[in-house]
Design a protein around this motif. Sequence first.
Motif, short mmCIF file in Angstrom:
data_model
loop_
_atom_site.label_atom_id
_atom_site.label_comp_id
_atom_site.label_asym_id
_atom_site.label_seq_id
_atom_site.Cartn_x
_atom_site.Cartn_y
_atom_site.Cartn_z
N TYR A 108 -19.56 -13.52 9.07
CA TYR A 108 -19.70 -14.11 7.54
C TYR A 108 -19.55 -12.74 6.65
O TYR A 108 -20.23 -11.85 6.88
CB TYR A 108 -21.17 -14.66 7.23
CG TYR A 108 -21.20 -14.56 5.81
CD1 TYR A 108 -20.31 -15.91 5.09
CD2 TYR A 108 -21.88 -14.02 5.04
CE1 TYR A 108 -20.67 -16.06 3.49
CE2 TYR A 108 -22.14 -13.92 3.62
CZ TYR A 108 -21.39 -15.03 2.83
OH TYR A 108 -21.46 -15.10 1.54
N VAL A 109 -18.68 -12.70 5.67
CA VAL A 109 -18.34 -11.69 4.70
C VAL A 109 -18.18 -12.47 3.33
O VAL A 109 -17.72 -13.71 3.42
CB VAL A 109 -17.03 -10.86 4.89
CG1 VAL A 109 -17.47 -9.87 6.12
CG2 VAL A 109 -15.92 -11.49 5.22
N ASP A 110 -18.31 -11.88 2.31
CA ASP A 110 -18.07 -12.55 0.98
C ASP A 110 -16.82 -11.73 0.41
O ASP A 110 -16.27 -10.79 0.93
CB ASP A 110 -19.19 -12.49 0.08
CG ASP A 110 -19.63 -11.09 -0.33
OD1 ASP A 110 -18.95 -10.04 -0.14
OD2 ASP A 110 -20.99 -10.96 -0.55
N ASP A 111 -16.33 -12.37 -0.67
CA ASP A 111 -15.17 -11.99 -1.64
C ASP A 111 -15.52 -10.56 -1.80
O ASP A 111 -14.11 -9.74 -1.94
CB ASP A 111 -15.13 -12.89 -2.93
CG ASP A 111 -15.01 -14.23 -2.55
OD1 ASP A 111 -14.66 -14.42 -1.45
OD2 ASP A 111 -14.75 -15.21 -3.60
N ARG A 112 -16.41 -10.11 -2.11
CA ARG A 112 -16.53 -8.65 -2.40
C ARG A 112 -16.03 -7.61 -1.56
O ARG A 112 -15.51 -6.53 -1.80
CB ARG A 112 -18.17 -8.33 -2.98
CG ARG A 112 -18.17 -8.71 -4.27
CD ARG A 112 -19.66 -8.43 -4.80
NE ARG A 112 -20.88 -8.95 -3.82
CZ ARG A 112 -21.51 -9.87 -3.85
NH1 ARG A 112 -21.13 -10.83 -4.44
NH2 ARG A 112 -22.40 -10.21 -2.86
N THR A 113 -16.49 -8.10 -0.11
CA THR A 113 -15.91 -7.13 0.80
C THR A 113 -14.49 -7.16 1.06
O THR A 113 -13.79 -5.95 0.84
CB THR A 113 -16.38 -7.72 2.27
OG1 THR A 113 -17.61 -7.93 2.12
CG2 THR A 113 -15.78 -6.89 3.30
N ILE A 114 -13.53 -8.02 0.79
CA ILE A 114 -12.17 -8.11 0.65
C ILE A 114 -11.67 -7.24 -0.51
O ILE A 114 -10.74 -6.54 -0.53
CB ILE A 114 -11.58 -9.58 0.78
CG1 ILE A 114 -11.71 -10.15 1.98
CG2 ILE A 114 -10.14 -9.39 0.52
CD1 ILE A 114 -11.45 -9.39 3.38
N ASP A 115 -12.35 -7.49 -1.66
CA ASP A 115 -11.94 -6.73 -3.06
C ASP A 115 -12.15 -5.49 -2.64
O ASP A 115 -11.26 -4.54 -3.11
CB ASP A 115 -12.76 -7.40 -4.05
CG ASP A 115 -12.52 -9.05 -4.43
OD1 ASP A 115 -11.44 -9.31 -4.13
OD2 ASP A 115 -13.34 -9.43 -4.89
N SER A 116 -13.15 -4.73 -2.08
CA SER A 116 -13.42 -3.38 -1.76
C SER A 116 -12.37 -2.82 -1.16
O SER A 116 -11.87 -1.86 -1.19
CB SER A 116 -14.78 -3.45 -1.41
OG SER A 116 -16.01 -3.64 -2.16
N HIS A 117 -11.96 -3.57 0.01
CA HIS A 117 -10.68 -3.04 0.98
C HIS A 117 -9.48 -3.05 0.26
O HIS A 117 -8.80 -2.05 0.32
CB HIS A 117 -10.46 -3.94 2.26
CG HIS A 117 -11.85 -3.96 3.17
ND1 HIS A 117 -12.06 -2.82 3.68
CD2 HIS A 117 -12.50 -4.78 3.52
CE1 HIS A 117 -12.97 -2.85 4.76
NE2 HIS A 117 -13.45 -4.28 4.66
N ILE A 118 -9.18 -4.12 -0.79
CA ILE A 118 -7.95 -3.90 -1.42
C ILE A 118 -8.08 -2.84 -2.35
O ILE A 118 -7.00 -2.04 -2.42
CB ILE A 118 -7.82 -5.14 -2.08
CG1 ILE A 118 -7.60 -6.38 -1.05
CG2 ILE A 118 -6.41 -5.15 -3.05
CD1 ILE A 118 -6.08 -6.28 -0.41
N LYS A 119 -8.89 -2.52 -3.02
CA LYS A 119 -9.13 -1.54 -4.04
C LYS A 119 -8.95 -0.03 -3.17
O LYS A 119 -8.21 0.84 -3.64
CB LYS A 119 -10.58 -1.50 -4.62
CG LYS A 119 -10.82 -2.50 -5.73
CD LYS A 119 -11.93 -2.36 -6.13
CE LYS A 119 -12.59 -3.56 -7.36
NZ LYS A 119 -13.97 -3.57 -8.01
N ARG A 120 -9.58 0.04 -1.96
CA ARG A 120 -9.31 1.33 -1.48
C ARG A 120 -7.75 1.38 -0.80
O ARG A 120 -7.18 2.56 -0.95
CB ARG A 120 -10.18 1.38 -0.14
CG ARG A 120 -10.14 2.60 0.62
CD ARG A 120 -11.19 2.93 1.71
NE ARG A 120 -11.05 4.11 2.30
CZ ARG A 120 -11.30 5.17 2.06
NH1 ARG A 120 -12.07 5.53 1.08
NH2 ARG A 120 -10.91 6.28 3.09
#
Length: 233
Positions: free
Chosen positions: A193-205
């Motif tokens: 389980y992960v939430d949207d913020r995890t994907i957003d953080s990877h995309i930002k990096r």
Amino acid sequence: MPRIVLVDDDRSHMMSLSMMLEAEGFEVECHSDGLAAWESLSKSLPDILVLDVKLPGLDGMDVVQRLRHVSNIPVMFCTTKEDEIDEVLGLRMGADDYVKKPSSPRVLLERIRALLRRWDVLGGDQALEADETTIMVRGPLSMDPMRHGVTWRGMAVALTVTEFALLKTLAVRPGFVKSRDQLMDVAYDDQVYVDDRTIDSHIKRLRKKMRRVDGDFDAIETLYGIGYRYNEA
């Protein structure tokens, strides 16, 4: 035999995890402080690093920051720190996953295995029946799955296994939107389980790294409330 380095000042937790991993066929090296871990990593890199954030000698964030200057091996934070900002910061520093203690040892094991599988196959769109040995070119972007190589306008970009998988999934079909749920399916196994913020953080990096070689990089578009897409220049 996969080699894993565990770094945790909670020796009881580290030893129980170490015994479980050894029983599952891993070669395990343990350290209780960040400085000793970094000295070891400087000499020999493992297949995966699992570490706490708060460590004596050198904290986990510093260890990962130093590591990312020399290697893109999978990294997982496993920590009792509960503040949301720590998870976001950990991912932005270059971690591939972030697990909060207490966590089921079996769940942790599966997340470690998931990271190693992605490192082996370098992610990708499961629906795409493509030759993983083929170099993919999309405008100025070139991706070589066999060598984990990425270039943008001829300049090399060092990505983690998760960043590589996300970029490849977006770029494989330019113009097509990928929802956050679809990207989470690529980056993490179904049982994780992960939430949207995890994907957003990877995309930002990921964007930040691409803009280091091209300040005008804008190939990854955010569609607010929908997801992301790659626009081929």
